[in-house]
Design an enzyme around this catalytic site. Structure first.
Site, PDB file in Angstrom:
ATOM      1  N   HIS A 128       8.814  -4.539   3.547  1.00 22.85           N
ATOM      2  CA  HIS A 128       8.549  -4.261   2.131  1.00 22.85           C
ATOM      3  C   HIS A 128       9.817  -4.522   1.327  1.00 22.85           C
ATOM      4  CE1 HIS A 128       4.450  -2.718   2.522  1.00 22.85           C
ATOM      5  NE2 HIS A 128       4.857  -2.232   3.695  1.00 22.85           N
TER       6      HIS A 128
ATOM      7  N   ASP B 159      -1.070  -1.932  12.458  1.00 21.32           N
ATOM      8  CA  ASP B 159      -0.905  -1.381  11.110  1.00 21.32           C
ATOM      9  C   ASP B 159      -2.221  -0.746  10.655  1.00 21.32           C
ATOM     10  OD1 ASP B 159       0.406  -0.712   8.764  1.00 21.32           O
ATOM     11  OD2 ASP B 159       0.102  -2.649   7.805  1.00 21.32           O
TER      12      ASP B 159
ATOM     13  N   ALA C  39       0.824  -1.213   0.000  1.00 21.56           N
ATOM     14  CA  ALA C  39       0.000   0.000   0.000  1.00 21.56           C
ATOM     15  C   ALA C  39       0.855   1.258   0.000  1.00 21.56           C
ATOM     16  CB  ALA C  39      -0.933  -0.010   1.203  1.00 21.56           C
ATOM     17  N   HIS C  40       1.916   1.245  -0.800  1.00 23.33           N
ATOM     18  CA  HIS C  40       2.784   2.407  -0.951  1.00 23.33           C
ATOM     19  C   HIS C  40       2.852   2.778  -2.425  1.00 23.33           C
ATOM     20  CE1 HIS C  40       4.521   2.331   3.195  1.00 23.33           C
ATOM     21  NE2 HIS C  40       4.100   1.082   3.112  1.00 23.33           N
TER      22      HIS C  40
ATOM     23  N   HIS D 175       5.837  -6.077  10.079  1.00 26.12           N
ATOM     24  CA  HIS D 175       4.702  -6.978   9.769  1.00 26.12           C
ATOM     25  C   HIS D 175       5.156  -8.207   8.962  1.00 26.12           C
ATOM     26  CE1 HIS D 175       4.644  -4.699   6.018  1.00 26.12           C
ATOM     27  NE2 HIS D 175       3.943  -3.688   6.526  1.00 26.12           N
TER      28      HIS D 175
ATOM     29  N   GLY E 186      -6.625 -12.130  11.196  1.00 29.79           N
ATOM     30  CA  GLY E 186      -7.263 -13.122  10.343  1.00 29.79           C
ATOM     31  C   GLY E 186      -7.279 -12.762   8.878  1.00 29.79           C
TER      32      GLY E 186
ATOM     33  N   GLY F  45      -3.063  -1.851   4.903  1.00 28.97           N
ATOM     34  CA  GLY F  45      -3.110  -1.792   6.352  1.00 28.97           C
ATOM     35  C   GLY F  45      -4.305  -2.561   6.870  1.00 28.97           C
TER      36      GLY F  45
END
Length: 378
Positions: free
Chosen positions: A194, A272, A139-140, A215, A248, A308
């Site tokens: 990432h 996140d 998501a960047h 993450h 989940g 996120g």
């Protein structure tokens, strides 16, 4: 100063399972902790009986972008909305995470958050980008990703005036190892995330001073038996603290349990979370990207990539206990004491004498019933 006493038969104290304890509060601090037998109290002390409701330290989230419809990238108003949403869910300490943007924009965002760190509303600032791998951008905005030039890093650290506490970067980028060494020298946590790096590059990054897996599993290749990628070393090197998103969506329960059991270093729960946490489904932004949230799952509109989460740490703790089978005290510590230790804050994330009076009361289903921050009920 009047003493308040919280008594529960199920209290998460450092180093052991939940057990009976009396927690004496004086002002914004925990004055003392008594186990097994009630302490001798001042005549004016007020004792609050919690029964078997679980009493935990306030939660500490080191990776959160927003909530309650607001984002830390949006300045003080966005930060206020995010902090209110997460505090209501038991997170008494948050570190503001900022996603990839231009260096100019990130400098402005950092400067807007510095007063909140100085005031104690935030524990610091986390830069997640722009020094990430295009192949694992998630998501960047890929067009904004770049190599970590020293002048840019110095500029953003200077803007933070010591409040930038963690930086996530891909160690395979040109100049990344030098950047990690600089961060380590400045007492800033260097995190690996990432990334498309191979094992040998991860090893060099850890030797240079990196110490966090951002993450884990998300934003990096899966394990292959001949080309392992970053995950095995991040899990098995005791120098690494491993971030996990227990919702989940990001990690399947069996894989989450495997990671917890395999982690040689500390593991911690993060959210996140983006602006849609504790807010309705709909259209949002994450940095410069448009995001759609459907059934509480956030995805980038243009690519469908997970953007996120809409998680809160109380839900992460509950999920780890109920869906993954993690012991109550272990799950709680992963959302309180462990992240506080990583941040170098022994005054947070634990129930013991002398620390800040940040406490959470959970009902029998693990739902937040009450939050105390700095000795005051929220």
């Amino acid at each position: 100063m009047t003493e308040r006493v919280l008594h529960s038969t199920s209290v998460v104290l450092p180093g052991g399972p939940a057990r009976e304890a009396w927690i004496v509060l004086r002002g914004d601090r925990i004055a003392s902790v008594a186990e097994d037998a009630a302490p001798r109290l001042d005549s004016g002390a007020v004792v609050e009986e919690l029964g078997d409701r679980l009493l935990t330290p306030g939660f500490v989230d080191l990776h959160v972008h927003g909530g309650g419809g607001g984002a830390f990238a949006d300045g003080t108003d966005g930060a206020a909305a995010a902090l209110a949403a997460h505090r209501a869910a038991g997170t008494t300490t948050s570190m503001a995470s900022l996603v990839t943007d231009t260096i100019d924009s990130l400098e402005q965002q950092i400067r807007a958050l510095v007063p909140l760190v100085r005031a104690g509303d935030l524990a610091g600032i986390h830069l997640e980008g722009p020094w990430l791998a295009e192949a694992r951008c998630g998501a960047h905005e890929p067009e904004l990703l770049c190599d970590p030039h020293r002048e840019d890093l110095e500029r953003l650290l200077a803007a933070g005036e010591g409040t930038v506490r963690m930086v996530t970067l891909a160690p395979e980028r040109h100049g990344a190892l030098e950047a990690i060494r600089l961060l380590a020298d400045r007492d800033v946590i260097a995190a690996i995330g990432h990334t498309d790096a191979e094992d040998a590059v991860i090893a060099k990054a850890l030797d240079a001073g990196a110490g966090v897996a951002t993450h884990l599993f998300n934003g990096m290749p899966s394990i292959h038996h001949r080309t392992p990628g970053p995950i095995p070393r991040l899990l098995t090197d005791p120098r690494v603290s491993v971030e996990l998103i227990a919702d989940g969506v990001h990690i399947q329960p069996a894989v989450l349990r495997m990671a917890i059991e395999a982690s040689a270093g500390p593991w911690l729960l993060i959210t996140d979370a983006m602006a849609a946490a504790a807010a309705p489904d709909g259209a949002y932004r994450l940095g410069p990207l448009e995001v759609d949230v459907v059934d509480s799952v956030a995805r980038i509109r243009s690519t469908g990539a997970i953007a996120g989460s809409t998680l809160s740490l109380d839900r992460a703790v509950r999920y780890a206990i109920q869906e993954v089978g993690i012991e109550v005290a272990d799950a709680v510590r992963a959302a309180s004491q462990t992240p506080a230790d990583l941040l170098g804050r022994p005054d947070l994330g634990r129930i013991q004498a002398g620390v800040r009076a940040d406490l959470v009361v959970l009902d029998q289903d693990g739902v937040v019933e009450r939050v105390i921050r700095r000795g005051v009920d929220l």
